[in-house]
Scaffold this active site. Structure first.
Site, PDB file in Angstrom:
ATOM      1  CG  HIS A 326      -2.041   0.978   1.147  1.00  0.00           C
ATOM      2  ND1 HIS A 326      -2.071   2.118   1.923  1.00  0.00           N
ATOM      3  CD2 HIS A 326      -3.167   1.012   0.396  1.00  0.00           C
ATOM      4  CE1 HIS A 326      -3.175   2.794   1.662  1.00  0.00           C
ATOM      5  NE2 HIS A 326      -3.865   2.152   0.742  1.00  0.00           N
ATOM      6  CB  CYS A 327       3.994   2.039   1.826  1.00  0.00           C
ATOM      7  SG  CYS A 327       3.410   1.478   3.420  1.00  0.00           S
ATOM      8  CB  ILE A 328       5.407   1.173  -3.075  1.00  0.00           C
ATOM      9  CG1 ILE A 328       4.773  -0.173  -3.450  1.00  0.00           C
ATOM     10  CG2 ILE A 328       6.378   1.002  -1.916  1.00  0.00           C
ATOM     11  CD1 ILE A 328       5.794  -1.187  -3.971  1.00  0.00           C
TER      12      ILE A 328
END
Length: 335
Positions: A326-328
């Site tokens: 999700h962070c990337i």
């Protein structure tokens, strides 16, 4: 802000380059392989645009394949969820973007953000939408919405002295609601233990809890009492079950057990979490850890999203850098 399960126009990502997060050639090569695996998984469902540092397109193309769009721009790091814009809509078919103030996850010693602080406005410009700048220091991984007025936050992020030392809780909420169109904030006390390590974010919500649909939250639980997140997660689950959303509905909480691994190779507590998944058109790209609980988590997500295909992608290299799938990734909704 539309919920992540609404249809997407595309996904935006940023390509890893030489920086303190990937501090040696082997680490950078592994990171690029991991980012490429996520990009290819997402590309099976929707278009992907990768922002790449100047002169790095040829190497990126070799790993990404021909069908991922590349655009070159100066970058410091590779976490598009946090440095990219938060896309919002006026509800009448007009898209815009919120460009939060970015300061390297609370001005951390190792972080550089001269270029990353400009990526939100750059991506919004490429998407052809109006940019609304916010003075609030915030990142995309620090918010999660249900698309119906509710937003999840953590006290150690938006209220942390490293980000917004002069803002009160009321001021933060007012700015969040003004930018996202939300009306109720649910504040979790903190993030997972491992997220306070050297490359952590100091408590992003998107590895702790996330909306699966209005009124339903998936929450990370740590079954092993030896891990410090065991008691923390019990408290967060209890809190969420006692909450109501912006429409007054009691929250249903679906518990997602953590992988069995408790520590990394350096003996540090891990924050491995299946909550850090990404919803794309027709698919769920789920963090995998080559762990016995991978398939259990996949089954939970298949039950939550029966009309989507669940794809597991090994996320251990990404977590070693301080985040997950999700962070990337950052969605641009279709309106």
């Amino acid at each position: 802000m539309l919920a992540e399960w609404f249809p997407h126009e595309r996904t935006w990502m940023a390509w890893p380059g030489p920086n303190p997060t990937f501090d040696n050639a082997a680490g950078l090569a592994e990171a690029r392989e991991a980012w490429a695996a996520v990009a290819r998984a997402v590309r099976a469902y929707e278009p992907v645009t990768m922002v790449v540092g100047p002169g790095q397109s040829e190497g990126a193309r070799a790993l990404l394949g021909a069908d991922v769009e590349l655009v070159e721009r100066e970058l410091d790091d590779a976490w598009m969820r946090d440095i990219g814009p938060t896309f919002v809509t006026d509800g009448a078919g007009q898209l815009a973007a919120v460009d939060w103030t970015f300061n390297g996850w609370g001005a951390q010693e190792w972080a550089r953000w001269e270029h990353d602080a400009k990526i939100g406005a750059y991506v919004a410009d490429l998407a052809g939408v109006e940019t609304h700048s916010s003075r609030l220091v915030n990142e995309g991984g620090a918010i999660h919405v249900d698309g119906e007025g509710t937003v999840l936050l953590t006290e150690t992020v938006q209220l942390g002295p490293e980000r917004n030392p002069d803002w009160s809780r009321e001021e933060v909420e007012a700015e969040i609601h003004a930018r996202l169109g939300t009306t109720k904030a649910i504040w979790l006390p903190r993030g997972l233990t491992g997220d306070y390590g050297e490359f952590g974010t100091r408590g992003h919500v998107d590895i702790v809890a996330a909306f699966a649909r209005p009124g339903v939250v998936v929450a990370h639980v740590q079954p092993d009492p030896a891990h410090p997140d065991h008691e923390l997660c019990k408290g967060i689950v209890a809190q969420l079950r006692a909450e109501t959303d912006a429409k007054g509905r009691p929250l249903e909480v679906v518990e997602v057990p953590a992988p069995t691994v408790l520590k990394d190779e350096d003996g540090e507590w891990v924050d491995y979490s299946y909550i850090n998944h990404y919803l794309c058109n027709g698919g769920v790209v789920l963090c995998g850890f080559d762990d016995p609980r991978d398939e259990e988590a996949a089954e939970i997500f298949r039950g939550l999203f029966p009309d989507r295909t669940v794809t597991l992608v090994d996320a251990r290299t990404i977590f070693a850098g301080g985040g997950g799938i999700h962070c990337i990734t950052q969605q641009q909704p279709k309106v």
